[in-house]
Design an enzyme around this catalytic site. Structure first.
Site, mmCIF file in Angstrom:
data_model
loop_
_atom_site.group_PDB
_atom_site.id
_atom_site.type_symbol
_atom_site.label_atom_id
_atom_site.label_comp_id
_atom_site.label_asym_id
_atom_site.label_seq_id
_atom_site.Cartn_x
_atom_site.Cartn_y
_atom_site.Cartn_z
ATOM 1 N N ASP A 16 -11.106 -0.165 1.015
ATOM 2 C CA ASP A 16 -12.141 0.674 0.393
ATOM 3 C C ASP A 16 -13.538 0.101 0.642
ATOM 4 O OD1 ASP A 16 -13.220 2.716 -1.059
ATOM 5 O OD2 ASP A 16 -12.604 1.967 -3.017
ATOM 6 N N ASN A 18 -15.913 1.500 3.103
ATOM 7 C CA ASN A 18 -16.539 1.759 4.407
ATOM 8 C C ASN A 18 -17.831 2.573 4.256
ATOM 9 O OD1 ASN A 18 -14.284 0.573 5.459
ATOM 10 N ND2 ASN A 18 -13.357 2.450 6.228
ATOM 11 N N ARG A 20 -19.871 2.828 1.614
ATOM 12 C CA ARG A 20 -20.964 2.037 1.022
ATOM 13 C C ARG A 20 -21.515 1.025 2.013
ATOM 14 N NH1 ARG A 20 -17.522 0.540 -3.876
ATOM 15 N NH2 ARG A 20 -16.060 1.758 -2.644
ATOM 16 N N HIS A 33 -16.392 3.551 9.085
ATOM 17 C CA HIS A 33 -14.953 3.566 9.367
ATOM 18 C C HIS A 33 -14.634 2.787 10.647
ATOM 19 C CE1 HIS A 33 -14.292 6.092 6.015
ATOM 20 N NE2 HIS A 33 -14.732 7.202 6.534
ATOM 21 N N ARG A 67 -12.821 15.604 2.335
ATOM 22 C CA ARG A 67 -14.075 15.102 2.916
ATOM 23 C C ARG A 67 -14.566 16.060 4.006
ATOM 24 N NH1 ARG A 67 -14.090 8.610 2.640
ATOM 25 N NH2 ARG A 67 -13.198 8.452 0.582
ATOM 26 N N LEU A 127 5.884 -8.696 12.901
ATOM 27 C CA LEU A 127 5.241 -7.981 11.791
ATOM 28 C C LEU A 127 5.513 -6.479 11.875
ATOM 29 C CD1 LEU A 127 3.007 -7.896 9.484
ATOM 30 C CD2 LEU A 127 1.393 -7.402 11.351
ATOM 31 N N ARG A 190 -8.307 0.410 -8.834
ATOM 32 C CA ARG A 190 -7.396 1.544 -9.060
ATOM 33 C C ARG A 190 -6.369 1.572 -7.952
ATOM 34 N NH1 ARG A 190 -12.374 3.872 -9.270
ATOM 35 N NH2 ARG A 190 -12.332 4.540 -7.109
ATOM 36 N N SER A 192 -5.174 4.722 -6.893
ATOM 37 C CA SER A 192 -5.526 5.937 -6.140
ATOM 38 C C SER A 192 -4.351 6.562 -5.391
ATOM 39 C CB SER A 192 -6.666 5.640 -5.155
ATOM 40 O OG SER A 192 -7.800 5.198 -5.845
HETATM 41 C C1 FPP Z 1 -12.312 4.129 2.262
HETATM 42 O O1 FPP Z 1 -13.690 3.954 2.364
HETATM 43 C C2 FPP Z 1 -11.720 4.190 3.577
HETATM 44 C C3 FPP Z 1 -11.124 5.288 4.115
HETATM 45 C C4 FPP Z 1 -11.003 6.556 3.402
HETATM 46 C C5 FPP Z 1 -10.634 5.275 5.497
HETATM 47 C C6 FPP Z 1 -10.063 3.989 5.981
HETATM 48 C C7 FPP Z 1 -10.125 3.962 7.442
HETATM 49 C C8 FPP Z 1 -10.334 2.874 8.199
HETATM 50 C C9 FPP Z 1 -10.434 1.507 7.690
HETATM 51 C C10 FPP Z 1 -10.500 2.996 9.656
HETATM 52 C C11 FPP Z 1 -9.579 3.858 10.321
HETATM 53 C C12 FPP Z 1 -8.240 3.291 10.388
HETATM 54 C C13 FPP Z 1 -7.316 3.884 11.115
HETATM 55 C C14 FPP Z 1 -5.945 3.322 11.178
HETATM 56 C C15 FPP Z 1 -7.670 5.067 11.896
HETATM 57 P P1 FPP Z 1 -14.673 5.029 1.726
HETATM 58 O O2 FPP Z 1 -15.196 5.876 2.849
HETATM 59 O O3 FPP Z 1 -13.997 5.762 0.624
HETATM 60 O O4 FPP Z 1 -15.769 4.074 1.190
HETATM 61 P P2 FPP Z 1 -16.778 4.356 -0.027
HETATM 62 O O5 FPP Z 1 -15.929 4.374 -1.265
HETATM 63 O O6 FPP Z 1 -17.700 3.180 0.036
HETATM 64 O O7 FPP Z 1 -17.461 5.653 0.273
#
Ligand code: FPP
Length: 236
Positions: A16, A18, A20, A33, A67, A127, A190, A192
């Site tokens: 979580d 990305n 921010r 991301h 989204r 793994l 959380r 989620s």
């Molecule tokens: C949450 O951050 C992250 C996600 C919803 C996506 C996670 C994806 C990746 C780490 C990269 C892609 C990975 C693959 C395997 C394709 P958020 O955007 O909800 O962050 P925020 O809460 O700060 O807005």
């Protein structure tokens, strides 16, 4: 130092923060991301080097469809790019690649790339890297209930005799042990809709670090915290 004697067998991660991270750096969400993907690669490598047996990451939830179109298709493209560029290396490192979630409902080119990745890595013995993609735990539980109901209806199982392990066998995670440790980044505390059934006895470690900044060193710190905990599984 990570105590290799007290490593979790299965680590699950809610990646979580990305969005921010991107905002903080004056960039758009997809840039976040992309940086998250880089962090994920480093954690896969560290897990494999440490000899952890299972790593599950939450990459796309059933709720994430809400989204923007651009963000959703951007995440799909990142997954495709990841498989194109990294599958050979995963395979060379003896890693098994799996997905949990309703992946068949994803665009056809994504389904094809995933099926190819499962097939290529299925006989590896290192793994198990599991990506939760189009995953929602409640939907998974409903799916297991529907399967059992159908079996009870056609007489292949007796409703009163259904056990917890019958239930587990009908989840996406039927061949994966429960996570010992769940890590969530970015200061949120959380679950989620992630592994609700499976995390019944998991240890939780929360860190304020935003996912793109989550380094192997921070991962080691979380593993050390896990190693210092005493697990009782409801006993004394
Ligand atoms: C949450 O951050 C992250 C996600 C919803 C996506 C996670 C994806 C990746 C780490 C990269 C892609 C990975 C693959 C395997 C394709 P958020 O955007 O909800 O962050 P925020 O809460 O700060 O807005």
């Amino acid at each position: 130092m990570v105590n290799e004697e007290r490593l979790p067998r299965h680590v699950a991660v809610v990646m979580d923060g990305n969005g921010r991270w991107a905002k903080k750096n004056g960039k758009n969400k997809l840039f976040g991301h992309e940086a998250g993907l880089k962090a994920m690669k480093a954690i896969v490598k560290r897990s494999s080097d440490l000899g952890i047996q299972y790593l599950t990451v939450y990459a796309f939830s059933t709720e994430n469809w809400k989204r923007s179109k651009a963000e959703v298709s951007g995440i799909f493209h990142l997954l495709l790019k990841y498989l194109n560029l990294e599958l050979d290396e995963l395979h060379e490192n003896n890693i098994v690649f799996k997905v949990i979630g309703d992946y068949k409902a994803l665009p056809k080119n994504v389904v094809r790339a995933l099926d190819h990745s499962f097939e290529k890595t299925k006989n590896n013995t290192g793994l198990q890297f599991i990506v939760a993609f189009n995953y929602g735990s409640r939907a998974e539980i409903v799916m297991a209930a529907q399967r059992l109901a159908r079996e009870a209806e056609n007489g292949t199982i007796e409703a009163d005799a259904i056990t917890e392990s019958d239930f587990c066998e009908r989840l996406y995670t039927s061949d994966i042990p429960d996570p010992d440790l769940v890590i969530r980044t970015s200061g949120e505390e959380r679950l989620s809709n992630f592994l609700l059934w499976q995390a019944a006895y998991s240890e939780f470690v929360f860190t304020d670090v935003l996912w793109p900044d989550f380094s192997p060193e921070e991962y080691d710190r979380c593993l050390e915290i896990y190693g210092s905990r005493e697990r009782r599984f409801g006993g004394r």
